[in-house]
Design an enzyme around this catalytic site. Structure first.
Site, PDB file in Angstrom:
ATOM      1  N   PRO A  46       0.559  -1.027  -0.032  1.00 53.63           N
ATOM      2  CA  PRO A  46       0.001   0.004   0.004  1.00 53.63           C
ATOM      3  C   PRO A  46       0.720   1.382   0.090  1.00 53.63           C
ATOM      4  O   PRO A  46       1.782   1.455   0.885  1.00 53.63           O
ATOM      5  CB  PRO A  46      -0.891   0.063   1.418  1.00 53.63           C
ATOM      6  CG  PRO A  46      -0.042  -1.042   2.326  1.00 53.63           C
ATOM      7  CD  PRO A  46       0.737  -1.933   1.533  1.00 53.63           C
ATOM      8  N   SER A  53      -4.219   1.811  -0.356  1.00 50.38           N
ATOM      9  CA  SER A  53      -3.899   2.515   0.871  1.00 50.38           C
ATOM     10  C   SER A  53      -5.189   3.463   1.122  1.00 50.38           C
ATOM     11  O   SER A  53      -5.924   3.843   0.195  1.00 50.38           O
ATOM     12  CB  SER A  53      -2.525   3.432   0.677  1.00 50.38           C
ATOM     13  OG  SER A  53      -2.551   4.590   1.777  1.00 50.38           O
ATOM     14  N   TYR A  87      -5.463   2.835   7.414  1.00 48.91           N
ATOM     15  CA  TYR A  87      -4.610   3.619   8.670  1.00 48.91           C
ATOM     16  C   TYR A  87      -5.884   3.838   9.755  1.00 48.91           C
ATOM     17  O   TYR A  87      -6.951   4.705   9.196  1.00 48.91           O
ATOM     18  CB  TYR A  87      -4.316   5.153   8.215  1.00 48.91           C
ATOM     19  CG  TYR A  87      -2.952   5.104   7.409  1.00 48.91           C
ATOM     20  CD1 TYR A  87      -2.099   4.533   8.274  1.00 48.91           C
ATOM     21  CD2 TYR A  87      -2.791   5.500   6.285  1.00 48.91           C
ATOM     22  CE1 TYR A  87      -0.564   4.256   7.382  1.00 48.91           C
ATOM     23  CE2 TYR A  87      -1.485   5.418   5.843  1.00 48.91           C
ATOM     24  CZ  TYR A  87      -0.483   4.831   6.381  1.00 48.91           C
ATOM     25  OH  TYR A  87       0.808   4.546   5.823  1.00 48.91           O
ATOM     26  N   THR A  94      -2.217  -0.851   9.312  1.00 49.75           N
ATOM     27  CA  THR A  94      -1.039  -0.468   9.445  1.00 49.75           C
ATOM     28  C   THR A  94      -0.689   0.165  10.852  1.00 49.75           C
ATOM     29  O   THR A  94      -1.289   0.989  11.349  1.00 49.75           O
ATOM     30  CB  THR A  94      -0.343   0.440   8.347  1.00 49.75           C
ATOM     31  OG1 THR A  94      -0.601   0.015   6.993  1.00 49.75           O
ATOM     32  CG2 THR A  94       0.963   1.017   8.583  1.00 49.75           C
ATOM     33  N   LYS A  97       0.231  -5.041   9.770  1.00 50.01           N
ATOM     34  CA  LYS A  97       1.459  -4.498   9.039  1.00 50.01           C
ATOM     35  C   LYS A  97       2.279  -3.551   9.976  1.00 50.01           C
ATOM     36  O   LYS A  97       1.817  -2.691  10.524  1.00 50.01           O
ATOM     37  CB  LYS A  97       1.058  -3.695   7.754  1.00 50.01           C
ATOM     38  CG  LYS A  97       2.330  -3.167   6.996  1.00 50.01           C
ATOM     39  CD  LYS A  97       1.870  -2.462   5.446  1.00 50.01           C
ATOM     40  CE  LYS A  97       2.932  -1.979   4.669  1.00 50.01           C
ATOM     41  NZ  LYS A  97       3.037  -0.558   4.920  1.00 50.01           N
ATOM     42  N   HIS A 136       7.886  -0.138   7.177  1.00 52.09           N
ATOM     43  CA  HIS A 136       7.592   0.864   6.490  1.00 52.09           C
ATOM     44  C   HIS A 136       8.502   1.482   5.495  1.00 52.09           C
ATOM     45  O   HIS A 136       8.704   2.717   5.045  1.00 52.09           O
ATOM     46  CB  HIS A 136       7.252   2.098   7.442  1.00 52.09           C
ATOM     47  CG  HIS A 136       5.841   2.955   6.829  1.00 52.09           C
ATOM     48  ND1 HIS A 136       4.675   2.504   7.426  1.00 52.09           N
ATOM     49  CD2 HIS A 136       5.888   3.662   6.042  1.00 52.09           C
ATOM     50  CE1 HIS A 136       3.699   3.493   6.931  1.00 52.09           C
ATOM     51  NE2 HIS A 136       4.372   3.999   5.682  1.00 52.09           N
TER      52      HIS A 136
END
Ligand code: FNR
Length: 385
Positions: A97, A126, A150, A176, A258, A282
């Site tokens: 993503p 994403s 997110y 994430t 993640k 990341h």
């Protein structure tokens, strides 16, 4: 029948001298992207946290493992497929993503999503994409796609996005964990560059009914008001493991965490019912001086022991990197920057080319190492020095 890698290799060698030449190595894609992009967007992609130490560590850690190829193993016919969360994919590769792709190419995620679908590689959309998750899902069609969340401060927006992802046909939710806030990114600070401030990368928010219901004026009337609300809710540094129950309540889809690096967090992820883990730092963009993703993978795989799918990203650049990650316990890997450089240079075609070359390199490396399928790749292939 010649294998995937042999075919792609032959196409390169037989290319007409006057055909437009696209780069082969990731480094050259990056150089060409540098020529196309302004400082702000280029460094937003190429930069990392602090002085880039983690980014460098990600690449260096692959050099410390060597492959010892095996001979006389009949590697004429090969199989690169893997099965993850009940789905079989032809290759052990997914597109990571990556948000705000409009900063490198006008076609943004639509181009990379189409490239992924064309190449039969799953695309992970994403939360911070420049196009809505529904438009991206349409571009992918019935090919595999996951949605990355997110997890921000507004629970209604979180629940709404989870519902939308399910309705749009995504088959897994990636959460994430490593972006509770943005890290100290020297280049971006020097360039005073954060695309979200220009309302880039917030398409999923602007199109979200729950998000819109929280605004005094619609984004069409007051986009900066929407940006302000986005900045307020985008991340949530107060979340803890027990909060994962909220996500579970709001989606039927498998949950993949993640950003796991510590084996203790891998234990906790399994304890709290995660269906998969992506070992990742990341791409070195969050904690400077962090453990490399490959080193973390070797530790985390001791804990997961194959009980849940273990994916890995951060530093995958070549076929041998994929082989090493698989040998150290990954079920598949993700790439980030390499495909973004392809997008910047040549749009959809560039992304396809990056994927094709990487898979060809992997296929040939696997064969030349004496292995004919991903299931044959294990730790015994590697030596640590
Ligand atoms: C990212 N990454 C990322 N991760 C995520 O979960 N959501 C996101 O929106 C983004 N956005 C993003 C933007 C840019 C420009 C980069 C370079 C990275 C991280 C990404 O998913 C992945 O973990 C790394 O890119 C993998 O490392 P490599 O392949 O870039 O070394």
């Amino acid at each position: 029948m010649p294998g995937f890698g042999n075919v792609v290799q032959a196409q390169h060698y037989q290319r007409m001298k006057n055909e437009k030449k696209l780069p082969v190595s990731v480094e050259r894609w990056e150089q060409q992207a540098r020529l196309k992009l302004e400082d702000g967007p280029f460094w937003y992609v190429a930069g990392g946290a602090g002085a880039g130490d983690t980014m460098k560590a990600n690449l260096e850690s692959f050099q410390r493992w060597s492959i010892t190829p095996r001979m006389f193993n009949d590697v004429d016919t090969r199989d690169m497929s893997v099965t993850i969360l009940g789905q079989t994919f032809p290759y052990p590769l997914l597109l990571a993503p990556i948000g705000v792709q409009s900063i490198v190419h006008d076609d943004a995620e639509i181009a990379s999503a189409k490239a992924a679908a064309e190449m039969n590689v799953p695309f992970i959309t994403s939360s911070a994409s420049s196009r809505s998750m529904e438009d991206i899902a349409k571009a992918i069609g019935d090919k595999p796609k996951w949605f990355q969340l997110y997890w921000g401060k507004d629970e209604d927006v979180t629940a709404s996005m989870l519902k939308r992802a399910e309705q749009a046909g995504y088959s897994a939710i990636v959460i994430t964990l490593d972006t509770q806030m943005l890290s100290w990114r020297e280049e971006d600070l020097e360039n005073a560059y954060l695309p979200f401030l220009q309302a880039e990368g917030i398409a999923n928010y602007l199109s979200d009914p729950a998000f819109r219901s929280k605004l005094k004026k619609s984004p069409e009337e007051d986009v900066m008001g929407a940006v302000q609300y986005f900045l307020r809710i985008f991340s949530n540094a107060s979340l803890t493991w027990k909060d994962l129950a909220f996500i579970r309540e709001h989606t039927q889809l498998p949950i993949v965490l993640k950003g796991i690096l510590h084996p203790g967090d891998a234990e906790l992820a399994m304890y709290h019912g995660a269906n998969g883990i992506i070992v990742s730092n990341h791409g070195g963009r969050q904690v400077s001086g962090a453990i490399s993703a490959l080193d973390a993978l070797t530790e985390v795989s001791q804990v997961t022991q194959g009980r849940i799918p273990l994916l890995m990203d951060s530093g995958i650049r070549r076929g041998s990197d994929i082989l090493k990650a698989l040998a150290l316990g990954a079920s598949a890997v993700l790439i980030g920057r390499p495909y973004i450089y392809g997008l910047a240079v040549s749009g959809q075609k560039g992304v396809e080319e990056v994927i094709r070359n990487l898979l060809a390199d992997f296929d040939l490396t696997m064969a030349l190492s004496g292995k004919k399928s991903v299931s044959e790749i294990d730790r015994s292939l590697l030596t640590y020095r």
